[in-house]
Design an enzyme around this catalytic site. Structure first.
Site, PDB file in Angstrom:
ATOM      1  N   MET A 162       0.833  -1.124  -0.063  1.00  0.00           N
ATOM      2  CA  MET A 162       0.126  -0.237   0.092  1.00  0.00           C
ATOM      3  C   MET A 162       0.840   1.353  -0.118  1.00  0.00           C
ATOM      4  SD  MET A 162      -1.607  -0.424   3.729  1.00  0.00           S
ATOM      5  CE  MET A 162      -2.736   1.005   3.825  1.00  0.00           C
ATOM      6  N   TYR A 438       2.072   3.031  12.487  1.00  0.00           N
ATOM      7  CA  TYR A 438       1.655   2.809  11.139  1.00  0.00           C
ATOM      8  C   TYR A 438       0.422   2.242  11.051  1.00  0.00           C
ATOM      9  CZ  TYR A 438       3.460  -1.987  11.122  1.00  0.00           C
ATOM     10  OH  TYR A 438       3.761  -3.332  11.611  1.00  0.00           O
ATOM     11  N   GLU A 439      -0.340   2.574   9.945  1.00  0.00           N
ATOM     12  CA  GLU A 439      -1.877   2.313   9.720  1.00  0.00           C
ATOM     13  C   GLU A 439      -2.553   3.236  10.533  1.00  0.00           C
ATOM     14  OE1 GLU A 439      -3.396   0.947   7.488  1.00  0.00           O
ATOM     15  OE2 GLU A 439      -1.556   0.184   6.700  1.00  0.00           O
ATOM     16  N   GLY A 440      -1.955   4.607  10.896  1.00  0.00           N
ATOM     17  CA  GLY A 440      -2.620   5.624  11.470  1.00  0.00           C
ATOM     18  C   GLY A 440      -2.255   5.384  12.908  1.00  0.00           C
ATOM     19  N   GLN A 445      -6.557   7.138  15.202  1.00  0.00           N
ATOM     20  CA  GLN A 445      -7.383   6.084  15.623  1.00  0.00           C
ATOM     21  C   GLN A 445      -8.425   6.704  16.765  1.00  0.00           C
ATOM     22  OE1 GLN A 445      -7.392   3.351  13.951  1.00  0.00           O
ATOM     23  NE2 GLN A 445      -5.340   3.779  13.178  1.00  0.00           N
TER      24      GLN A 445
END
Ligand code: FAD
Length: 596
Positions: A162, A438-440, A445
């Site tokens: 991604m 990572y991934e926000g 969140q």
């Protein structure tokens, strides 16, 4: 150095009894799955993890990935392990059957993912990202794109990535600048992406990048972002890898943890422009990417569960062998292993109880993902989707924040040896540290939880879940054998969550800044209480199962003990978090940036 052992009993208990395997296997398309099959799959995965992946963990950390003349090689042993992983069919576990996958539901595929994470996180991020690309393309890709990409991504012949982040666009993706200029049937992509995990490597024949970019006519902000498939080798008419695309790995990062994963700076289109194909409609790319991101967020939450479990196993083994001091109150006699010291037992129990709560919550959320996809009743499908949306940032944010704390406790159990790399405990702490980023990040969140989830729908789903939690809490009185402290402490914790939720709902419309200042404490409060809810369910189930003649007494009594520990050591924190939510924002907001 301990060897990773998949905690199969607890995993099966969480899948079957807490997350509700039978509700998932009753869904259309999931009928062939049953508890016996799940046990076999987990058993085989545990064996593969122990024998093939676990030995890579330390070595990969020490050696790291290498970049030489634009080519990245995975650390020694990774390529061969990946070949075995793919040959055994593990890559396609949750994949669609018409493309060679095994079509197992998330309630099975996610626990298997936990096993890979526990054995070697760096390795398994590659197949996790491939699964995410399949999720996104499955929903938003065209039939032609399915035909070309699905079979090879499902088998693992090709891997996926991604590509969101750019130097100026991290949490704020509206700042994405990578350009996509139309040219006949495809686009030419130009720009720089940073921090791309497994963005270049030598384990697969091709790498399929999902890339966020802007077309020349794109409006400003997130609404102008589109999603493109940009393969390392552009597939030929027969689908086999063709010409090398204009993508170059410029550098790989030197990192604190997950050192075996190449984290790449990718230059797109330095020469002619990289060939990319649009996914779905123009300007809806971020919305499409969220399909992959939501999947990845749950998987990262599971990374937290897995690494915390791994840190616990490591600490437990050490505590059983390290001899230091005598039992409290004894002036003579044999010296004892440190597990005899109450404080060490407290640390170990806190690790064990929290991991069990995190696992149960993560699997419960995986079951919601299955129900949101397959439930035949539209109302139940909508309800599952709303709960899934609510719990995804909690699983991602809370499980990873807890994991960092647990891995740190793991170091503490080792004393000075925990600080020494050769012991191995430090690696879990270093590896875990990325999961809250990572991934926000946790902040992102938490913003999602208080804003898009609780605030936007006036707390409807959160308050409905609180109602469900109250019912479970009420059942505790009626069931003999459940820890008495659980009922009282859970009820108080639920009261705290409800109070804080109502504060978020009331404050959000008029003072979103105050809500943003309270967002992370609210996320931690939510996770803590949701953890208590699933531990209460575990206690109810364990008490009932203990009545059966063939009960596994040791396991079930330990479950009641961890539920009690959670009630007495974790749930009291809910009150403090709730006060931080409702009374903590003003002190943050009063200290303006200029005052620092
Ligand atoms: C090892 C590694 C692997 C990665 N893999 C990938 C990958 O495969 N693909 C990919 O696209 N990206 C990847 N990333 C990027 C990752 O997702 C970002 O680092 C992350 O989203 C944070 O962005 P940032 O680093 O720019 O931090 P920033 O956005 O600059 O954030 C810095 C701090 O500010 C806070 N902050 C920022 N905005 C807000 C806000 N609105 N509200 C509250 N707080 C805020 C953050 O919480 C954080 O504490 C990876 C990163 C690393 C380190």
């Amino acid at each position: 150095m301990s060897t990773y052992a998949a905690p199969l009993k607890d995993m099966l208990f969480a899948i079957r009894d807490i997350a509700g395997l039978s509700e998932v296997t009753a869904l259309p398309g999931c009928e062939e799955v049953n508890a016996e099959l799940v046990g076999q799959v987990l058993g085989e995965a545990g064996k593969f993890a122990r024998e093939v992946l676990d030995p890579l963990n330390r070595q990969g950390d020490r050696e790291g990935a290498r970049l030489v003349d634009g080519a990245v090689s995975a650390p020694p042993g990774f390529k061969e392990a990946y070949r075995q992983f793919v040959a055994a069919g593990w890559n396609g576990l949750g994949g669609r059957t018409q493309y060679g996958g095994q079509g197992l539901p998330h309630i099975v595929a996610m626990p298997v993912q936990e096993i890979w994470n526990g054995a070697c996180l760096s390795f398994c991020i590659a197949p996790m990202l491939t699964a995410g690309v399949l999720e996104a393309l499955g929903v938003h890709g065209s039939a032609e794109q399915h035909k070309v990409y699905f079979p090879r991504l499902t088998s693992g012949e090709w891997s996926g990535t991604m590509n969101l982040t750019e130097p100026q666009a991290g949490s704020d993706l509206s700042a994405v600048r990578t350009r996509a200029v139309p040219e006949g049937e495809h686009y030419r992509i130009q720009g720089t992406k940073i921090f791309i995990t497994w963005g270049e490597h030598d384990m697969t024949d091709n790498i399929v990048h999902l890339v966020l970019a802007r077309t020349p006519d794109a409006p400003e902000g997130v609404k102008g972002i589109s999603l493109f498939i940009v393969p390392k080798f552009v597939p030929k008419g027969d689908g086999t890898p063709g010409e090398r695309n204009d993508i170059r790995c410029v550098s790989i990062e030197h990192k604190m943890g997950i050192r075996a994963t190449p984290t790449c700076v990718l230059a797109y289109g330095d020469s002619t422009g990289a060939i990319g194909h649009l996914v779905g409609e123009k300007h809806r790319g971020l919305q499409y990417m969220f399909t992959m991101m939501n999947h990845a967020r749950l998987c990262v939450g599971l990374e937290g569960v897995a690494l915390a479990e791994r840190a616990y196993q490591h600490a437990l083994e050490y505590a059983k062998t390290r001899v230091q001091g005598r039992e409290i109150g004894q002036r003579s006699g044999d010296r004892v292993t440190i597990i005899h010291h109450p404080d060490v037992r407290r640390m170990l129990l806190s690790m064990k109880a929290q991991v069990e709560a995190m696992r149960a919550l993560a699997y419960t959320t995986a079951a919601l993902l299955d129900k949101s996809k397959h439930h035949p009743d539209p109302a139940e499908k909508r309800r599952s989707q709303a709960l899934l949306d609510l719990l995804t940032p909690v699983v991602k944010g809370w499980c990873t924040e807890q994991a960092v704390e647990i891995a740190s406790t793991g170091v503490q159990v080792h004393g000075g040896m925990g600080f020494i790399e050769e012991t191995g405990a430090a690696q879990y702490l270093r590896d875990t540290r990325i999961t809250t980023i990572y991934e926000g990040t946790t902040g992102i969140q938490a913003n999602d939880l208080v804003g898009r989830k609780v605030g936007a729908e006036k707390g409807a789903t959160a308050l409905a879940l609180i109602g469900v939690m109250r019912k479970i809490s009420a059942q505790l009185d009626a069931v003999e054998g459940t820890p008495p402290s659980l009922r009282g402490n859970l009820t108080e914790a639920i009261d705290s969550l409800e109070k804080a939720t109502r504060w978020i709902v009331d404050t959000f419309p008029g003072d979103p800044k105050a809500v943003a200042a309270s967002a992370v404490p609210y996320l931690k409060l939510f996770g803590t209480v949701a953890g208590g809810w699933v531990m209460a369910r575990a206690a109810l189930i364990a008490s009932a199962q203990l009545q059966q003649p063939d009960a596994d007494r040791e396991f079930l009594e330990a479950k009641l003990a961890t539920a009690r520990f959670y009630a007495e050591h974790e749930l009291p924190k809910a009150g403090a978090f709730a006060r931080e939510v409702t009374h903590g924002a003003a002190s943050v907001l009063a200290f303006e940036p200029s005052k620092f």
